[in-house]
Design an enzyme around this catalytic site. Structure first.
Site, PDB file in Angstrom:
ATOM      1  N   HIS A 129      27.611  21.306 -53.207  1.00  0.00           N
ATOM      2  CA  HIS A 129      28.171  21.836 -54.454  1.00  0.00           C
ATOM      3  C   HIS A 129      29.576  22.350 -54.134  1.00  0.00           C
ATOM      4  O   HIS A 129      29.836  22.804 -53.015  1.00  0.00           O
ATOM      5  CB  HIS A 129      27.267  22.985 -54.901  1.00  0.00           C
ATOM      6  CG  HIS A 129      27.572  23.566 -56.237  1.00  0.00           C
ATOM      7  ND1 HIS A 129      28.595  24.460 -56.446  1.00  0.00           N
ATOM      8  CD2 HIS A 129      26.970  23.412 -57.442  1.00  0.00           C
ATOM      9  CE1 HIS A 129      28.611  24.831 -57.725  1.00  0.00           C
ATOM     10  NE2 HIS A 129      27.637  24.201 -58.350  1.00  0.00           N
ATOM     11  N   ASP A 206      22.754  27.297 -48.272  1.00  0.00           N
ATOM     12  CA  ASP A 206      22.949  27.509 -49.697  1.00  0.00           C
ATOM     13  C   ASP A 206      21.596  27.266 -50.370  1.00  0.00           C
ATOM     14  O   ASP A 206      21.168  26.130 -50.544  1.00  0.00           O
ATOM     15  CB  ASP A 206      24.029  26.536 -50.196  1.00  0.00           C
ATOM     16  CG  ASP A 206      24.151  26.526 -51.716  1.00  0.00           C
ATOM     17  OD1 ASP A 206      23.324  27.168 -52.398  1.00  0.00           O
ATOM     18  OD2 ASP A 206      25.067  25.850 -52.218  1.00  0.00           O
ATOM     19  N   GLN A 209      19.327  26.146 -55.020  1.00  0.00           N
ATOM     20  CA  GLN A 209      18.335  25.252 -55.643  1.00  0.00           C
ATOM     21  C   GLN A 209      16.976  25.301 -54.958  1.00  0.00           C
ATOM     22  O   GLN A 209      16.065  24.573 -55.368  1.00  0.00           O
ATOM     23  CB  GLN A 209      18.847  23.801 -55.653  1.00  0.00           C
ATOM     24  CG  GLN A 209      20.102  23.588 -56.453  1.00  0.00           C
ATOM     25  CD  GLN A 209      19.920  23.856 -57.954  1.00  0.00           C
ATOM     26  OE1 GLN A 209      18.798  23.905 -58.470  1.00  0.00           O
ATOM     27  NE2 GLN A 209      21.017  24.054 -58.662  1.00  0.00           N
ATOM     28  N   LYS A 232      19.273  31.525 -61.610  1.00  0.00           N
ATOM     29  CA  LYS A 232      18.482  30.292 -61.444  1.00  0.00           C
ATOM     30  C   LYS A 232      17.034  30.640 -61.098  1.00  0.00           C
ATOM     31  O   LYS A 232      16.187  29.776 -60.956  1.00  0.00           O
ATOM     32  CB  LYS A 232      19.083  29.425 -60.335  1.00  0.00           C
ATOM     33  CG  LYS A 232      20.474  28.867 -60.674  1.00  0.00           C
ATOM     34  CD  LYS A 232      20.980  27.997 -59.548  1.00  0.00           C
ATOM     35  CE  LYS A 232      22.477  27.763 -59.584  1.00  0.00           C
ATOM     36  NZ  LYS A 232      22.931  26.817 -60.578  1.00  0.00           N
ATOM     37  N   CYS A 370      29.463  19.661 -60.465  1.00  0.00           N
ATOM     38  CA  CYS A 370      30.213  20.429 -59.442  1.00  0.00           C
ATOM     39  C   CYS A 370      29.978  19.835 -58.051  1.00  0.00           C
ATOM     40  O   CYS A 370      29.841  20.576 -57.064  1.00  0.00           O
ATOM     41  CB  CYS A 370      29.850  21.900 -59.440  1.00  0.00           C
ATOM     42  SG  CYS A 370      30.329  22.739 -60.933  1.00  0.00           S
TER      43      CYS A 370
HETATM   44  N1  PLP Z   1      25.122  25.844 -54.763  1.00  0.00           N
HETATM   45  C1  PLP Z   1      24.303  25.035 -55.426  1.00  0.00           C
HETATM   46  C2  PLP Z   1      23.505  24.021 -54.676  1.00  0.00           C
HETATM   47  C3  PLP Z   1      24.214  25.133 -56.818  1.00  0.00           C
HETATM   48  O1  PLP Z   1      23.402  24.314 -57.479  1.00  0.00           O
HETATM   49  C4  PLP Z   1      24.982  26.106 -57.485  1.00  0.00           C
HETATM   50  C5  PLP Z   1      24.949  26.184 -58.969  1.00  0.00           C
HETATM   51  O2  PLP Z   1      24.678  25.231 -59.649  1.00  0.00           O
HETATM   52  C6  PLP Z   1      25.794  26.951 -56.739  1.00  0.00           C
HETATM   53  C7  PLP Z   1      25.843  26.794 -55.377  1.00  0.00           C
HETATM   54  C8  PLP Z   1      26.620  28.003 -57.385  1.00  0.00           C
HETATM   55  O3  PLP Z   1      25.799  28.965 -57.986  1.00  0.00           O
HETATM   56  P1  PLP Z   1      26.439  30.083 -58.926  1.00  0.00           P
HETATM   57  O4  PLP Z   1      27.268  29.341 -59.937  1.00  0.00           O
HETATM   58  O5  PLP Z   1      25.248  30.751 -59.531  1.00  0.00           O
HETATM   59  O6  PLP Z   1      27.243  30.974 -58.075  1.00  0.00           O
END
Ligand code: PLP
Length: 412
Positions: A129, A206, A209, A232, A370
């Site tokens: 991401h 990270d 998910q 999430k 993203c």
């Molecule tokens: N990393 C992953 C794999 C994600 O799916 C997301 C959000 O979709 C993020 C990071 C970023 O999360 P946030 O926008 O809640 O900071």
């Protein structure tokens, strides 16, 4: 089959806990398939936040009056819940942030300042991401370090042999998603952590998910850092978690200066609070933290193992059905996946598909999610993505597949 039916019955009962799942969209019952972006909120989370603002609202930590004691106790109890939720060793290892993005940026800045020198290397994967790409790019630019990328194969799986080749004595950090938000791939992070540690490199996972969908044990993974977002995980927006090993966090400088993160302030010298407050400057997200506590209680009562089994059942069901739809190609066919189904359809733009599904009450995500480098790897500008949570049903998937067939017939 019997078990599957009782599973379906068991999970369907939770739908009534979610006010948003009772809504209609364009005159049709809402089918919400965008839980990878953000999940809907159960009434217990909404009530907890409302109750706090209506009946108990005040600040935390520094005040001595009764209300502040209540707020502090509930705020800090969430830290304990998070510690247990991810099986961390110590409550001091749990830092409240605004979300996954904020948590990763915190590490990039602070770990970067403490440990990254010119010619050092940071490894990420092609499937990340943007939140797990850009902070490292910025850090590398700042410190003269190198960003190395692990390629993925046609199934969107990490090429482990290539990863092994990238690791070397200059590798200082590996930052890897547990589950990819754009393809659903579940990465072998435990193995990847071990491989990185053999070279003395630290690993950030990270978990945006993964934390909402499977049991997380940061000690078993041996991750040095683990980041995820409350929104999430059926909790409010504006709250996330950074887990870090205590000895590592202790060696890292604070990122922001301000109230709450200090012991003694003089114009000559300021001393900082111990963990975790060292990384939590200013009045924190009090209601959000308390709301996250309620969300954790809610999912813990259902159980992360049953949740992940049911979501896998939904994924298998949806995958089987979508494979029968003419001209549809799944992007992300890894052996191990989270409940995320990304797909494209021959001759049809994902945006058009998403718009027409919306008119049928079905909320799916379209675009690059993203994850532009992942899209680029597959020669695409975007996909359509259906992502599931435990509150989804096989009936919804059936309606979605029927609607998709109709939409594709219309658009072609
Ligand atoms: N990393 C992953 C794999 C994600 O799916 C997301 C959000 O979709 C993020 C990071 C970023 O999360 P946030 O926008 O809640 O900071």
């Amino acid at each position: 089959m019997l078990r599957s039916k009782s599973n379906a019955f068991h999970f369907a009962q939770f739908r009534k806990d979610f006010p948003m799942l009772q809504k209609s969209m364009h005159g049709k019952p809402l089918i919400y398939f965008d839980s990878a972006a953000t999940t809907q909120k159960p009434q217990s989370v909404i009530n907890t936040i409302t109750d706090f603002y209506e009946n108990h609202y005040s600040t935390v930590h520094r005040a001595i009056y009764e209300l502040a004691a209540y707020a502090t106790e509930h705020y800090e109890s969430t830290r304990h819940k998070v510690k247990d939720f991810i099986h961390a060793a110590k409550v001091e290892e749990i830092i409240f942030t605004r979300g996954t993005t904020d948590a990763i940026n915190l590490v990039a800045y602070s770990f970067g300042k403490a440990f990254i020198k010119p010619e050092d290397e940071i490894i990420i994967a092609e499937m990340e991401h943007h939140s797990n790409i850009i902070p490292w790019q910025m850090l590398c630019e700042d410190r003269g370090a190198k960003l190395r990328i692990i390629p993925i194969n046609d199934n969107a799986e990490i090429e482990l042999e290539e990863y092994a080749k990238l690791l070397n004595k200059n590798t200082k950090l590996v930052a890897i998603s547990h589950v990819s938000n754009s393809t659903g791939t579940l990465n072998p992070v435990k193995q990847m952590v071990e491989m990185a540690h053999n070279f003395g490199a630290k690993v950030l996972v990270d978990g945006a998910q993964s934390a909402p969908h499977m049991t997380i044990n940061v000690q078993d993974l041996d991750a040095d850092f683990f980041a995820f977002s409350g929104h999430k995980l059926y909790g409010p927006t504006g709250i996330g978690i950074l887990y870090g090993k205590e000895e590592l966090l202790n060696q890292m400088p604070p990122v922001q200066g301000g109230g709450d993160m200090v012991n003694v302030v003089t114009f000559l010298k300021t001393t900082y609070s111990d963990l975790p407050l060292k990384f939590e400057a200013g009045t924190p997200m009090i209601a959000e933290v308390i709301g996250l506590g309620a969300a954790i209680d809610y999912v813990q009562a259902i159980g992360l193992d049953p949740i992940s089994h049911w979501e896998q059942e939904l994924l298998v069901h949806a995958t089987k059905l979508i494979e029968t739809v003419k001209g549809v190609r799944i992007i992300g066919t890894a052996k191990e996946k989270g409940a995320i189904l990304s797909f494209v359809a021959e001759g049809v733009h994902p945006l058009d598909m998403g718009t027409m599904l919306d008119l049928r009450g079905i909320a799916v995500r379209t675009g690059h999610h993203c994850a532009q480098p992942t899209m680029c790897r597959f020669g695409l500008s975007g996909t359509c993505r259906a992502s599931f949570a435990f509150y989804n049903t096989k009936e919804e998937i059936g309606i979605f597949i029927g609607a998709l067939e109709e939409v594709l017939d219309t658009l072609r």
